[in-house]
Design a protein around this motif. Sequence first.
Motif, short mmCIF file in Angstrom:
data_model
loop_
_atom_site.label_atom_id
_atom_site.label_comp_id
_atom_site.label_asym_id
_atom_site.label_seq_id
_atom_site.Cartn_x
_atom_site.Cartn_y
_atom_site.Cartn_z
N ALA A 1 5.75 19.98 -26.28
CA ALA A 1 4.29 20.10 -26.36
C ALA A 1 3.71 18.75 -26.78
CB ALA A 1 3.92 21.19 -27.36
N SER A 2 2.51 18.48 -26.32
CA SER A 2 1.77 17.24 -26.60
C SER A 2 2.25 16.05 -25.80
CB SER A 2 1.80 16.86 -28.10
OG SER A 2 1.33 17.91 -28.88
N GLN A 3 3.27 16.23 -24.96
CA GLN A 3 3.74 15.14 -24.11
C GLN A 3 3.24 15.35 -22.68
OE1 GLN A 3 5.46 12.56 -25.22
NE2 GLN A 3 6.51 13.23 -27.07
N LEU A 4 3.08 14.25 -21.97
CA LEU A 4 2.74 14.31 -20.55
C LEU A 4 3.92 13.76 -19.75
CD1 LEU A 4 -0.97 13.06 -20.58
CD2 LEU A 4 -0.15 15.39 -20.17
N VAL A 5 4.62 14.65 -19.06
CA VAL A 5 5.76 14.26 -18.23
C VAL A 5 5.23 13.94 -16.84
CG1 VAL A 5 8.01 14.98 -17.34
CG2 VAL A 5 7.24 15.81 -19.56
N TYR A 6 5.81 12.93 -16.20
CA TYR A 6 5.35 12.63 -14.84
C TYR A 6 6.51 12.38 -13.90
CZ TYR A 6 5.44 7.73 -16.56
OH TYR A 6 5.80 6.53 -17.11
N ARG A 7 6.25 12.78 -12.66
CA ARG A 7 7.26 12.68 -11.60
C ARG A 7 6.61 12.17 -10.32
NH1 ARG A 7 10.04 18.70 -11.46
NH2 ARG A 7 11.20 18.51 -13.41
N THR A 8 7.36 11.39 -9.57
CA THR A 8 7.00 11.18 -8.17
C THR A 8 7.88 12.10 -7.33
OG1 THR A 8 8.55 9.33 -8.04
CG2 THR A 8 6.23 8.79 -8.42
N THR A 9 7.34 12.58 -6.23
CA THR A 9 8.11 13.39 -5.29
C THR A 9 7.99 12.77 -3.91
OG1 THR A 9 7.65 15.40 -6.54
CG2 THR A 9 8.41 15.70 -4.27
N ILE A 10 9.10 12.73 -3.20
CA ILE A 10 9.14 12.21 -1.84
C ILE A 10 9.65 13.32 -0.94
CG2 ILE A 10 10.12 10.46 -0.30
CD1 ILE A 10 10.38 9.89 -4.05
N ILE A 11 8.77 13.89 -0.13
CA ILE A 11 9.19 14.92 0.83
C ILE A 11 9.41 14.25 2.17
CG2 ILE A 11 8.67 17.15 1.88
CD1 ILE A 11 6.67 17.71 -0.30
N GLU A 12 10.60 14.43 2.72
CA GLU A 12 10.91 13.84 4.02
C GLU A 12 10.07 14.51 5.11
OE1 GLU A 12 12.82 11.24 4.52
OE2 GLU A 12 13.21 11.15 2.38
N PRO A 13 9.84 13.79 6.22
CA PRO A 13 9.18 14.45 7.35
C PRO A 13 10.18 15.35 8.06
CG PRO A 13 9.71 12.16 7.90
CD PRO A 13 10.13 12.37 6.46
N GLY A 14 9.74 16.47 8.52
CA GLY A 14 10.63 17.36 9.27
C GLY A 14 10.14 18.79 9.24
N ARG A 15 10.83 19.62 10.00
CA ARG A 15 10.44 21.04 10.09
C ARG A 15 11.69 21.90 10.14
NH1 ARG A 15 6.87 20.29 15.25
NH2 ARG A 15 8.26 21.96 15.92
N VAL A 16 11.53 23.12 9.69
CA VAL A 16 12.53 24.17 9.90
C VAL A 16 11.84 25.19 10.80
CG1 VAL A 16 13.96 25.92 8.80
CG2 VAL A 16 13.55 23.74 7.63
N GLY A 17 12.21 25.17 12.08
CA GLY A 17 11.41 25.92 13.05
C GLY A 17 10.03 25.27 13.12
N ALA A 18 9.00 26.07 13.00
CA ALA A 18 7.64 25.54 13.04
C ALA A 18 7.13 25.13 11.67
CB ALA A 18 6.69 26.59 13.63
N GLU A 19 7.93 25.43 10.64
CA GLU A 19 7.45 25.26 9.26
C GLU A 19 7.82 23.87 8.73
OE1 GLU A 19 7.13 28.30 5.48
OE2 GLU A 19 8.77 28.52 6.89
N PHE A 20 6.82 23.18 8.22
CA PHE A 20 7.06 21.82 7.72
C PHE A 20 7.92 21.82 6.46
CE2 PHE A 20 3.08 20.96 10.12
CZ PHE A 20 3.52 19.89 10.88
#
Length: 184
Positions: free
Chosen positions: A66-85
């Motif tokens: 509590a009282s801390q601010l955690v931060y993350r970067t996220t990298i989602i690759e381009p692509g699909r599973v069927g029609a779903e990104f």
Amino acid sequence: MTSTDLQLPLATSLHMVNGDMDPHALVVERRLSHMTEAYADSAAVAAAADDPVIYRAFEADVPHEASQLVYRTTIIEPGRVGAEFYMTKGHHHVVDSAEFYLGMSGTGVIVMQTRTGEVRVEEMPPGRAVHVPPGWAHRSVNVGAEPFVFLAVFFGNAGHDYASIERDGFAVRVLASPEGYRVV
Ligand code: S6P
Ligand code: ZN
């Protein structure tokens, strides 16, 4: 109390295009096999070759307290599973608490949903910030042809509840369409 009793400030370098964080304390890597339940098209899941990496996240060395601010970067690759990104698993915070999102590069959206089923979708181009209020589950989706990179800042005591999303899913899906993407 002297200053030596206090945690020291932390500075990290965030690469605004590829999402690298230096230094980072934790890397999350999720492959398709870690989240098969998330995608609607089970035949497309079964047909996917080589268990692709869907996304990675880098987290700064901030205590989960509590009282801390955690931060993350996220990298989602381009692509699909069927029609779903390609997308993140998505979660509620165990302690209902807000989160700050900032688009850094690529083309993506954030899907937010309350426990009573209300849904909002926001685009997150570079430089666009989204405030996710307490009580809204969230999932990010790469709807573009390049990696989708974003920053997330959350309370150190938020906790992550994946089970309820694994069980119930989100009420909408983000699918490829002639216009780019559609939310169904
Ligand atoms: C954390 C924040 C993000 C996600 C990350 C991966 O509260 O929402 O940093 O952790 O985008 O998504 P997920 O659903 O696998 O945690
Ligand atoms: Zn979150």
